[in-house]
Design an enzyme around this catalytic site. Sequence first.
Site, PDB file in Angstrom:
ATOM      1  N   SER A 130       0.812  -1.223   0.000  1.00 44.55           N
ATOM      2  CA  SER A 130       0.000   0.000   0.000  1.00 44.55           C
ATOM      3  C   SER A 130       0.841   1.267   0.000  1.00 44.55           C
ATOM      4  CB  SER A 130      -0.875  -0.003   1.263  1.00 44.55           C
ATOM      5  OG  SER A 130      -1.436   1.263   1.483  1.00 44.55           O
ATOM      6  N   GLU A 132       0.174   3.628   1.755  1.00 44.64           N
ATOM      7  CA  GLU A 132       0.234   4.048   3.161  1.00 44.64           C
ATOM      8  C   GLU A 132       1.630   3.828   3.747  1.00 44.64           C
ATOM      9  OE1 GLU A 132      -1.896   5.148   5.982  1.00 44.64           O
ATOM     10  OE2 GLU A 132      -2.672   6.159   4.235  1.00 44.64           O
ATOM     11  N   TYR A 153      -2.160   0.198  10.775  1.00 45.31           N
ATOM     12  CA  TYR A 153      -2.376  -0.458   9.475  1.00 45.31           C
ATOM     13  C   TYR A 153      -1.102  -0.411   8.646  1.00 45.31           C
ATOM     14  CZ  TYR A 153      -3.837  -0.861   4.568  1.00 45.31           C
ATOM     15  OH  TYR A 153      -3.929  -1.212   3.236  1.00 45.31           O
TER      16      TYR A 153
HETATM   17  P1  NAP Z   1     -11.643  -4.514   1.313  1.00 48.15           P
HETATM   18  O1  NAP Z   1     -12.739  -4.154   0.368  1.00 48.15           O
HETATM   19  O2  NAP Z   1     -11.669  -4.010   2.703  1.00 48.15           O
HETATM   20  O3  NAP Z   1     -11.589  -6.127   1.352  1.00 48.15           O
HETATM   21  C1  NAP Z   1     -10.854  -6.808   2.326  1.00 48.15           C
HETATM   22  C2  NAP Z   1     -11.080  -8.297   2.160  1.00 48.15           C
HETATM   23  O4  NAP Z   1     -10.337  -8.992   3.166  1.00 48.15           O
HETATM   24  C3  NAP Z   1     -12.539  -8.740   2.321  1.00 48.15           C
HETATM   25  O5  NAP Z   1     -12.796  -9.789   1.424  1.00 48.15           O
HETATM   26  C4  NAP Z   1     -12.568  -9.259   3.747  1.00 48.15           C
HETATM   27  O6  NAP Z   1     -13.582 -10.205   3.986  1.00 48.15           O
HETATM   28  C5  NAP Z   1     -11.204  -9.928   3.802  1.00 48.15           C
HETATM   29  N1  NAP Z   1     -10.736 -10.189   5.164  1.00 48.15           N
HETATM   30  C6  NAP Z   1     -10.591  -9.298   6.171  1.00 48.15           C
HETATM   31  N2  NAP Z   1     -10.107  -9.915   7.266  1.00 48.15           N
HETATM   32  C7  NAP Z   1      -9.930 -11.215   6.939  1.00 48.15           C
HETATM   33  C8  NAP Z   1      -9.475 -12.358   7.640  1.00 48.15           C
HETATM   34  N3  NAP Z   1      -9.064 -12.295   8.917  1.00 48.15           N
HETATM   35  N4  NAP Z   1      -9.413 -13.543   6.978  1.00 48.15           N
HETATM   36  C9  NAP Z   1      -9.822 -13.639   5.703  1.00 48.15           C
HETATM   37  N5  NAP Z   1     -10.288 -12.592   4.986  1.00 48.15           N
HETATM   38  C10 NAP Z   1     -10.338 -11.403   5.596  1.00 48.15           C
HETATM   39  O7  NAP Z   1     -10.217  -4.118   0.704  1.00 48.15           O
HETATM   40  P2  NAP Z   1      -9.834  -3.705  -0.803  1.00 48.15           P
HETATM   41  O8  NAP Z   1     -10.052  -2.257  -0.971  1.00 48.15           O
HETATM   42  O9  NAP Z   1     -10.441  -4.683  -1.736  1.00 48.15           O
HETATM   43  O10 NAP Z   1      -8.253  -3.897  -0.740  1.00 48.15           O
HETATM   44  C11 NAP Z   1      -7.657  -5.174  -1.025  1.00 48.15           C
HETATM   45  C12 NAP Z   1      -6.278  -5.215  -0.395  1.00 48.15           C
HETATM   46  O11 NAP Z   1      -5.462  -4.185  -0.927  1.00 48.15           O
HETATM   47  C13 NAP Z   1      -6.232  -5.016   1.120  1.00 48.15           C
HETATM   48  O12 NAP Z   1      -5.180  -5.801   1.628  1.00 48.15           O
HETATM   49  C14 NAP Z   1      -5.915  -3.545   1.289  1.00 48.15           C
HETATM   50  O13 NAP Z   1      -5.305  -3.305   2.534  1.00 48.15           O
HETATM   51  C15 NAP Z   1      -4.983  -3.338   0.122  1.00 48.15           C
HETATM   52  N6  NAP Z   1      -4.940  -1.997  -0.454  1.00 48.15           N
HETATM   53  C16 NAP Z   1      -6.081  -1.375  -0.823  1.00 48.15           C
HETATM   54  C17 NAP Z   1      -6.038  -0.138  -1.432  1.00 48.15           C
HETATM   55  C18 NAP Z   1      -7.283   0.584  -1.877  1.00 48.15           C
HETATM   56  O14 NAP Z   1      -7.194   1.794  -2.124  1.00 48.15           O
HETATM   57  N7  NAP Z   1      -8.401  -0.100  -2.025  1.00 48.15           N
HETATM   58  C19 NAP Z   1      -4.787   0.474  -1.676  1.00 48.15           C
HETATM   59  C20 NAP Z   1      -3.633  -0.211  -1.296  1.00 48.15           C
HETATM   60  C21 NAP Z   1      -3.713  -1.451  -0.699  1.00 48.15           C
HETATM   61  P3  NAP Z   1     -15.103  -9.727   4.403  1.00 48.15           P
HETATM   62  O15 NAP Z   1     -15.765  -9.367   3.091  1.00 48.15           O
HETATM   63  O16 NAP Z   1     -15.647 -10.954   5.033  1.00 48.15           O
HETATM   64  O17 NAP Z   1     -14.961  -8.550   5.314  1.00 48.15           O
HETATM   65  O1  G4F Z   2     -10.712   6.823   2.309  1.00 49.39           O
HETATM   66  P1  G4F Z   2      -9.781   6.739   3.463  1.00 49.39           P
HETATM   67  O2  G4F Z   2     -10.304   6.114   4.705  1.00 49.39           O
HETATM   68  O3  G4F Z   2      -8.504   5.974   2.902  1.00 49.39           O
HETATM   69  P2  G4F Z   2      -6.960   5.908   3.361  1.00 49.39           P
HETATM   70  O4  G4F Z   2      -6.797   6.186   4.791  1.00 49.39           O
HETATM   71  O5  G4F Z   2      -6.175   6.751   2.403  1.00 49.39           O
HETATM   72  O6  G4F Z   2      -6.632   4.356   3.137  1.00 49.39           O
HETATM   73  C1  G4F Z   2      -7.047   3.677   1.947  1.00 49.39           C
HETATM   74  O7  G4F Z   2      -6.016   3.775   0.989  1.00 49.39           O
HETATM   75  C2  G4F Z   2      -4.774   3.114   1.342  1.00 49.39           C
HETATM   76  C3  G4F Z   2      -3.796   3.338   0.178  1.00 49.39           C
HETATM   77  O8  G4F Z   2      -3.110   4.550   0.375  1.00 49.39           O
HETATM   78  C4  G4F Z   2      -5.064   1.644   1.549  1.00 49.39           C
HETATM   79  F1  G4F Z   2      -3.896   0.998   1.860  1.00 49.39           F
HETATM   80  C5  G4F Z   2      -6.072   1.469   2.676  1.00 49.39           C
HETATM   81  O9  G4F Z   2      -6.383   0.080   2.789  1.00 49.39           O
HETATM   82  C6  G4F Z   2      -7.352   2.225   2.306  1.00 49.39           C
HETATM   83  O10 G4F Z   2      -7.925   1.599   1.190  1.00 49.39           O
HETATM   84  O11 G4F Z   2      -9.243   8.194   3.844  1.00 49.39           O
HETATM   85  C7  G4F Z   2      -8.664   9.046   2.891  1.00 49.39           C
HETATM   86  C8  G4F Z   2      -8.464  10.428   3.504  1.00 49.39           C
HETATM   87  C9  G4F Z   2      -7.737  10.408   4.858  1.00 49.39           C
HETATM   88  O12 G4F Z   2      -6.761  11.400   4.876  1.00 49.39           O
HETATM   89  C10 G4F Z   2      -8.833  10.756   5.873  1.00 49.39           C
HETATM   90  O13 G4F Z   2      -8.352  11.443   7.018  1.00 49.39           O
HETATM   91  O14 G4F Z   2      -9.743  11.008   3.756  1.00 49.39           O
HETATM   92  C11 G4F Z   2      -9.719  11.643   5.022  1.00 49.39           C
HETATM   93  N1  G4F Z   2     -11.103  11.747   5.538  1.00 49.39           N
HETATM   94  C12 G4F Z   2     -11.735  12.920   5.788  1.00 49.39           C
HETATM   95  N2  G4F Z   2     -12.971  12.673   6.277  1.00 49.39           N
HETATM   96  C13 G4F Z   2     -11.932  10.739   5.827  1.00 49.39           C
HETATM   97  C14 G4F Z   2     -13.112  11.310   6.313  1.00 49.39           C
HETATM   98  N3  G4F Z   2     -11.775   9.391   5.746  1.00 49.39           N
HETATM   99  C15 G4F Z   2     -12.828   8.610   6.114  1.00 49.39           C
HETATM  100  N4  G4F Z   2     -12.709   7.257   5.983  1.00 49.39           N
HETATM  101  N5  G4F Z   2     -14.004   9.141   6.600  1.00 49.39           N
HETATM  102  C16 G4F Z   2     -14.176  10.502   6.725  1.00 49.39           C
HETATM  103  O15 G4F Z   2     -15.237  10.951   7.154  1.00 49.39           O
END
Ligand code: NAP
Ligand code: G4F
Length: 342
Positions: A130, A132, A153
């Site tokens: 990520s 992050e 995280y």
């Molecule tokens: P997401 O929608 O939150 O999906 C997470 C998945 O992990 C869900 O299928 C969830 O199952 C499963 N899970 C959580 N805890 C588990 C456990 N203990 N055992 C087995 N499965 C479990 O996340 P996403 O946005 O698709 O992201 C996919 C991956 O990329 C994650 O690792 C995230 O941290 C990483 N990532 C995401 C982003 C982004 O912007 N989306 C960016 C960088 C990295 P349930 O459906 O049952 O909850």
């Molecule tokens: O949408 P966010 O919660 O995503 P964040 O923290 O960037 O993390 C996501 O992206 C990561 C990749 O860089 C992944 F690894 C991670 O799994 C996840 O998918 O928040 C984005 C920004 C933050 O700065 C937060 O402080 O939005 C700001 N924010 C402002 N108001 C809010 C809110 N975030 C959330 N969730 N809810 C609010 O009301």
Amino acid sequence: MKRAFITGITGQDGSYLAELLLGKGYEVHGLIRRASTFNTSRIDHLYVDPHEPEARLYLHYGDLSDGARLATLLAEINPDEVYNLAAQSHVRVSFDEPEHTADTTGTGTIRVLEAVRASKIETRYYQASSSELYGATPPPQNEETAFYPRSPYAAAKLYSFWITKNYREAYDLFAVNGILFNHESPRRGETFVTRKITRAVAAIKAGRQDHVYMGNLDAVRDWGYAAEYVEGMWRMLQADTPDDYVLATGVGTSVREFLVTAFEHAGLNWEDHVRFDERYLRPTEVDALIGDPSKAEAELGWKAKVHPLDLARLMVDADIEALQHAGQPWIDRVPLEGWPLR
Ligand code: NAP
Ligand code: G4F
């Protein structure tokens, strides 16, 4: 026929990746958690009765906390590719549940990697790393940029990044880290900021809600379209040699800009509807993430097409459309601000 195993198949990325791989002719196996309610809504449209000869998608109960189960499953399935996408993926929640986040998002990775070794399968491994990881290091960020995690995280993902690299070097495993910047879609979890905004816009437009509470609007993120990012994951596993890659659009946008665009797209004035609640602030914030994806473009031929503000419009349209269909349970049952969710 190639075979893939996906942890996190019920999540946003898992659902798009399953679609992509099925479209490429793969047999796809996904890990799902046992829950007291159905948790397969993002992949229900891919369902084919497993008794039918054309079925190519199979689900297996399991959890990243259960290493023995992972080893047994991998030995049975013998996949050509393993995509480890499962995680407790919410940054704000990781401050509330740091130990659980470490166990799933950090230690869960070593359980999958050890399951690969224990089952003695020949496979390629993708780790969902990520942006992050960069945390406090200013943008632009690429594969050479120093990491500075700013949440439980990110610290857990840091462990997963390095242990994946270590298994590549120690055991000659084809293991890669995709360092993905934020990617969103109409399937994005409802409490991430983009989807929270676009759902609120749809509900306000429909007269079902008047306002939404937000946290820090000054944070900058590089939001791409999730459906495009899963193609990048797959390309990393088709490369000749294993390596780590950034996937991003290269465009930085503030939460405020995303929010203004989303409200304006629906003909609404955001200032009439947005309120502040400190509940949504983080003890340590990541101010700005803007990726430099040139390595992925040069070596994998991957480039993001959808940019952040197009994505805002696309997601607003999808949430307005979803609301027009009767029986959307999330809007009928769950008041947007009713539950103390982050
Ligand atoms: P997401 O929608 O939150 O999906 C997470 C998945 O992990 C869900 O299928 C969830 O199952 C499963 N899970 C959580 N805890 C588990 C456990 N203990 N055992 C087995 N499965 C479990 O996340 P996403 O946005 O698709 O992201 C996919 C991956 O990329 C994650 O690792 C995230 O941290 C990483 N990532 C995401 C982003 C982004 O912007 N989306 C960016 C960088 C990295 P349930 O459906 O049952 O909850
Ligand atoms: O949408 P966010 O919660 O995503 P964040 O923290 O960037 O993390 C996501 O992206 C990561 C990749 O860089 C992944 F690894 C991670 O799994 C996840 O998918 O928040 C984005 C920004 C933050 O700065 C937060 O402080 O939005 C700001 N924010 C402002 N108001 C809010 C809110 N975030 C959330 N969730 N809810 C609010 O009301």
